[in-house]
Design an enzyme around this catalytic site. Sequence first.
Site, PDB file in Angstrom:
ATOM      1  N   GLU A  90       0.812  -1.206   0.000  1.00 20.81           N
ATOM      2  CA  GLU A  90       0.000   0.000   0.000  1.00 20.81           C
ATOM      3  C   GLU A  90       0.852   1.265   0.000  1.00 20.81           C
ATOM      4  O   GLU A  90       1.967   1.279   0.490  1.00 20.81           O
ATOM      5  CB  GLU A  90      -0.976   0.016   1.169  1.00 20.81           C
ATOM      6  CG  GLU A  90      -0.396  -0.464   2.461  1.00 20.81           C
ATOM      7  CD  GLU A  90      -1.463  -0.698   3.526  1.00 20.81           C
ATOM      8  OE1 GLU A  90      -2.663  -0.488   3.286  1.00 20.81           O
ATOM      9  OE2 GLU A  90      -1.066  -1.077   4.633  1.00 20.81           O
ATOM     10  N   CYS A 103       3.533   8.369   0.991  1.00 23.32           N
ATOM     11  CA  CYS A 103       4.009   7.401   1.979  1.00 23.32           C
ATOM     12  C   CYS A 103       4.093   6.054   1.265  1.00 23.32           C
ATOM     13  O   CYS A 103       3.098   5.583   0.731  1.00 23.32           O
ATOM     14  CB  CYS A 103       3.023   7.366   3.149  1.00 23.32           C
ATOM     15  SG  CYS A 103       3.336   6.053   4.335  1.00 23.32           S
ATOM     16  N   CYS A 110       6.176  -7.569   7.041  1.00 18.69           N
ATOM     17  CA  CYS A 110       7.239  -7.062   7.903  1.00 18.69           C
ATOM     18  C   CYS A 110       7.649  -8.142   8.896  1.00 18.69           C
ATOM     19  O   CYS A 110       6.817  -8.889   9.399  1.00 18.69           O
ATOM     20  CB  CYS A 110       6.748  -5.822   8.652  1.00 18.69           C
ATOM     21  SG  CYS A 110       8.038  -5.001   9.610  1.00 18.69           S
ATOM     22  N   CYS A 114       6.149  -5.550  15.710  1.00 16.92           N
ATOM     23  CA  CYS A 114       5.835  -4.616  16.791  1.00 16.92           C
ATOM     24  C   CYS A 114       4.392  -4.860  17.236  1.00 16.92           C
ATOM     25  O   CYS A 114       3.513  -5.100  16.402  1.00 16.92           O
ATOM     26  CB  CYS A 114       6.014  -3.174  16.322  1.00 16.92           C
ATOM     27  SG  CYS A 114       7.705  -2.811  15.798  1.00 16.92           S
ATOM     28  N   CYS A 117       1.406  -2.710  15.637  1.00 13.34           N
ATOM     29  CA  CYS A 117       1.415  -2.400  14.204  1.00 13.34           C
ATOM     30  C   CYS A 117       0.749  -3.495  13.386  1.00 13.34           C
ATOM     31  O   CYS A 117       1.079  -4.679  13.512  1.00 13.34           O
ATOM     32  CB  CYS A 117       2.851  -2.206  13.744  1.00 13.34           C
ATOM     33  SG  CYS A 117       2.977  -1.788  12.008  1.00 13.34           S
ATOM     34  N   CYS A 331      -1.035   2.581   8.851  1.00 13.13           N
ATOM     35  CA  CYS A 331      -0.143   1.497   9.235  1.00 13.13           C
ATOM     36  C   CYS A 331      -0.612   0.089   8.873  1.00 13.13           C
ATOM     37  O   CYS A 331      -0.889  -0.721   9.747  1.00 13.13           O
ATOM     38  CB  CYS A 331       0.122   1.548  10.731  1.00 13.13           C
ATOM     39  SG  CYS A 331       0.263   3.212  11.326  1.00 13.13           S
TER      40      CYS A 331
END
Length: 341
Positions: A90, A103, A110, A114, A117, A331
Site C-alpha cells: 500500500e 508514503c 514485515c 511490533c 502495528c 499502518c
Amino acid sequence: MLNIKELSLKELEELLVSWGEKRFHAAQIFSWIYQRGAQDFSQMSNLSLALRKKLEERLQFSSLNLAANLKSSDGTEKFLFSLADNNFIEAVSIPMQKRLTGCVSSQAGCKFACSFCASGVAGFRRNLSAAEIIDQALFLNNHSHGKLTHLVFMGTGEPLDNYENVLKAIRIINSPQSLNIGARRITISTSGIIPAIRQLEKEGLQIELSVSLHAADNRTRDSIMPINKKYPLQELIAACKNYIQATNRQVTFEYILIKGLNSDLQNALNLGKILKRMNCKVNLIPANPVEELKIFPPEKKEIVAFKTSLLKSGINATLRKSRGEDIHAACGQLRLKYEKS
Ligand code: SAH
C-alpha cells in the site's frame, strides 16, 4: 529481464551506448517515464521505432496494478497495489497545504512484529525491488499531476532491512531528470537497525531520519518492539547522536502514545531525560486503534500532559494529527483487511 526503473540515468546511458545507441536518448527516456507519465515504450514518440522496439525487447517496463483506492474526507488517499507475484502493498498520498507527501512501502509484510502495528500481523513476504518502490512514488506523482513534493518510508516494512533497494530507489527518485525530490524531503523511518543507521550516515545524502522510539526504557520497549532486544535503547540513541553529528541533520523520534502502556507522566519524564540536549524533535502520535491488536490511544488530557512535560524538559515536541482514519490509512490496516478477505 532487467527493469528500466532499476537504472539510474548514468546506467541507462551506458546501456544505450553498449547497444550502439546515442547517449542522449537516456535523458529523453527518463523524461517520458518520470516527467510525462509514459506507461510503456511505445508512447515515446521522439525515439525511432527501431529504438522503441529494442527497448521493448530488452527491458521490462513494469508498473503496479491498482487493486483498491480509497479517498478520505480530509483528502488523504490510499492505494492498494497487487504485485506480479500476488503480494499486496500500500501507498498513501497526504496533502498538507502546499505539500503533497507520498508514503510508500519498502517490503511486502514485515519481520519486526511490533505489538501495535498491523503490518507485522501477517508476517514477512519479501523485499520490494527498487523498481517497485519507485513505481509507488511515480504512481502518486502521476495521480496528482506531478505535484508530489515529499516522500516518507512509513508504509509497510522496515526500509533499513531492505537497504540496497531503498537507497537505489532514493537515488533515482532524487535525481533531477527523474522525480527530483530532494534528499531533505525524503524521510526514512526505522524501528532502529543500528548498523544500517551507521551505514546511512556515510552515504553523503541528507536524508531525513525518523526513528520509531515509542518507549523511554528498555523494559517497555522490549515488550512492544522485539527489535529492542537486539538493538537496545541506549545504543540506538548513541547511533542517532552519531547520525546527527555526521550529517548535521536533526533526527525525529516517533512516539506512539498507547493507552495504559507508555503514555503517563513518568514515561514523559524518562523520555525528556534520554533525549536531553540532542538536536532532535519528538513527533507524538496518538495510537491508531488496531482492533486485532487491542491498541488504543489514551485520553486527550493525558496526551496534552505528555506533550507539556516534554516541552518543559526542553524537548521540541509536536502532536501529529491523524490523517485518513476513515479509510484505514494507518499502518498496514488496509492491506490487513484485504489479506483477510
Ligand atoms: N518499520 C519502520 C517504518 C514503517 S512504520 C518503522 O518502524 O519506523 C511507520 C510508522 O507507523 C512507525 O513510526 C510505526 O511505529 C507507526 N505505527 C505503526 N502502528 C501504528 C499504530 N497502530 N498507530 C500509530 N502509528 C503506528
